[in-house]
Design a protein around this motif. Structure first.
Motif, PDB file in Angstrom:
ATOM      1  N   GLY A  62     -43.621   2.381  71.416  1.00  0.00           N
ATOM      2  CA  GLY A  62     -43.198   1.343  70.490  1.00  0.00           C
ATOM      3  C   GLY A  62     -43.437  -0.002  71.149  1.00  0.00           C
ATOM      4  O   GLY A  62     -43.341  -0.120  72.372  1.00  0.00           O
ATOM      5  N   THR A  63     -43.765  -1.015  70.378  1.00  0.00           N
ATOM      6  CA  THR A  63     -44.021  -2.339  70.947  1.00  0.00           C
ATOM      7  C   THR A  63     -43.230  -3.397  70.188  1.00  0.00           C
ATOM      8  O   THR A  63     -42.848  -3.199  69.032  1.00  0.00           O
ATOM      9  CB  THR A  63     -45.514  -2.700  70.887  1.00  0.00           C
ATOM     10  N   THR A  98     -59.769   7.183  69.671  1.00  0.00           N
ATOM     11  CA  THR A  98     -59.230   6.249  68.688  1.00  0.00           C
ATOM     12  C   THR A  98     -57.819   6.667  68.278  1.00  0.00           C
ATOM     13  O   THR A  98     -56.935   5.824  68.118  1.00  0.00           O
ATOM     14  CB  THR A  98     -60.155   6.186  67.454  1.00  0.00           C
ATOM     15  N   ALA A  99     -57.589   7.970  68.138  1.00  0.00           N
ATOM     16  CA  ALA A  99     -56.266   8.460  67.721  1.00  0.00           C
ATOM     17  C   ALA A  99     -55.189   8.196  68.768  1.00  0.00           C
ATOM     18  O   ALA A  99     -54.002   8.157  68.433  1.00  0.00           O
ATOM     19  CB  ALA A  99     -56.342   9.954  67.412  1.00  0.00           C
ATOM     20  N   ALA A 100     -55.583   8.012  70.016  1.00  0.00           N
ATOM     21  CA  ALA A 100     -54.624   7.760  71.092  1.00  0.00           C
ATOM     22  C   ALA A 100     -54.701   6.305  71.567  1.00  0.00           C
ATOM     23  O   ALA A 100     -54.402   5.984  72.708  1.00  0.00           O
ATOM     24  CB  ALA A 100     -54.861   8.712  72.249  1.00  0.00           C
ATOM     25  N   THR A 101     -55.112   5.424  70.646  1.00  0.00           N
ATOM     26  CA  THR A 101     -55.190   3.992  70.919  1.00  0.00           C
ATOM     27  C   THR A 101     -54.304   3.265  69.924  1.00  0.00           C
ATOM     28  O   THR A 101     -54.389   3.495  68.721  1.00  0.00           O
ATOM     29  CB  THR A 101     -56.642   3.487  70.796  1.00  0.00           C
ATOM     30  N   LEU A 102     -53.445   2.406  70.433  1.00  0.00           N
ATOM     31  CA  LEU A 102     -52.520   1.640  69.604  1.00  0.00           C
ATOM     32  C   LEU A 102     -52.945   0.178  69.626  1.00  0.00           C
ATOM     33  O   LEU A 102     -53.042  -0.426  70.695  1.00  0.00           O
ATOM     34  CB  LEU A 102     -51.100   1.782  70.158  1.00  0.00           C
ATOM     35  N   THR A 103     -53.235  -0.384  68.454  1.00  0.00           N
ATOM     36  CA  THR A 103     -53.532  -1.803  68.334  1.00  0.00           C
ATOM     37  C   THR A 103     -52.216  -2.517  68.098  1.00  0.00           C
ATOM     38  O   THR A 103     -51.501  -2.204  67.138  1.00  0.00           O
ATOM     39  CB  THR A 103     -54.511  -2.065  67.177  1.00  0.00           C
ATOM     40  N   CYS A 104     -51.884  -3.452  68.985  1.00  0.00           N
ATOM     41  CA  CYS A 104     -50.562  -4.089  68.929  1.00  0.00           C
ATOM     42  C   CYS A 104     -50.660  -5.552  69.377  1.00  0.00           C
ATOM     43  O   CYS A 104     -50.173  -5.903  70.444  1.00  0.00           O
ATOM     44  CB  CYS A 104     -49.577  -3.308  69.789  1.00  0.00           C
ATOM     45  N   ASP A 106     -52.568  -6.563  73.820  1.00  0.00           N
ATOM     46  CA  ASP A 106     -52.946  -6.503  72.411  1.00  0.00           C
ATOM     47  C   ASP A 106     -53.315  -5.091  71.976  1.00  0.00           C
ATOM     48  O   ASP A 106     -53.522  -4.841  70.795  1.00  0.00           O
ATOM     49  CB  ASP A 106     -54.125  -7.442  72.144  1.00  0.00           C
ATOM     50  N   ALA A 107     -53.447  -4.179  72.946  1.00  0.00           N
ATOM     51  CA  ALA A 107     -53.788  -2.782  72.640  1.00  0.00           C
ATOM     52  C   ALA A 107     -53.371  -1.917  73.826  1.00  0.00           C
ATOM     53  O   ALA A 107     -53.285  -2.393  74.963  1.00  0.00           O
ATOM     54  CB  ALA A 107     -55.284  -2.633  72.377  1.00  0.00           C
ATOM     55  N   ILE A 108     -53.111  -0.651  73.543  1.00  0.00           N
ATOM     56  CA  ILE A 108     -52.747   0.331  74.570  1.00  0.00           C
ATOM     57  C   ILE A 108     -53.478   1.618  74.229  1.00  0.00           C
ATOM     58  O   ILE A 108     -53.555   2.004  73.059  1.00  0.00           O
ATOM     59  CB  ILE A 108     -51.227   0.610  74.563  1.00  0.00           C
ATOM     60  N   ARG A 109     -54.003   2.280  75.261  1.00  0.00           N
ATOM     61  CA  ARG A 109     -54.574   3.592  75.026  1.00  0.00           C
ATOM     62  C   ARG A 109     -54.127   4.531  76.145  1.00  0.00           C
ATOM     63  O   ARG A 109     -53.832   4.087  77.256  1.00  0.00           O
ATOM     64  CB  ARG A 109     -56.093   3.552  74.888  1.00  0.00           C
ATOM     65  N   ILE A 110     -54.074   5.822  75.795  1.00  0.00           N
ATOM     66  CA  ILE A 110     -53.568   6.829  76.728  1.00  0.00           C
ATOM     67  C   ILE A 110     -54.526   8.007  76.813  1.00  0.00           C
ATOM     68  O   ILE A 110     -55.318   8.252  75.895  1.00  0.00           O
ATOM     69  CB  ILE A 110     -52.181   7.352  76.307  1.00  0.00           C
TER      70      ILE A 110
END
Length: 103
Positions: free
Chosen positions: A92-93, A12-18, A67-71
């Protein structure tokens, strides 16, 4: 996401909701990562993740709609040679409206 150490697995900490992202700015330092783009499921059923892709250390601006990115790290921390640093990632998005593009 700002200068995050890539974890060994998706977290979850390495997931960006965008929501509505049209452009992704990536800075990857030290090591390669895997990343996944996600799209909102119709009817609000969560995120549908696309196949993961490897990225080497890079600074880039990519036209990517998501809509989301995770690494996650390509090489787990425990398997890196002694003295090596794990990947650090800044993302950044921008939405289409923010970059002056028709949606």
């Amino acid at each position: 996401m700002n200068n995050v150490q890539a974890p060994d697995t998706y977290t979850t900490a390495a997931t960006l909701t965008c929501p509505g992202t049209a452009r992704v700015r990536l800075q990857i330092n030290n090591q390669a990562i895997y990343w996944q783009r996600g799209y909102s499921s119709p009817g609000g059923g969560g995120i549908e993740w696309q196949p993961e892709e490897m990225l080497l250390p890079i600074t880039a601006s990519l036209d990517e709609r998501c809509d989301a990115i995770r690494i996650r790290a390509a090489v787990p921390l425990a398997k890196l040679p002694a003295g090596s640093e794990q990947a650090r990632v800044t993302i950044g998005t921008r939405t289409a409206a923010e970059i002056g593009e028709a949606a």
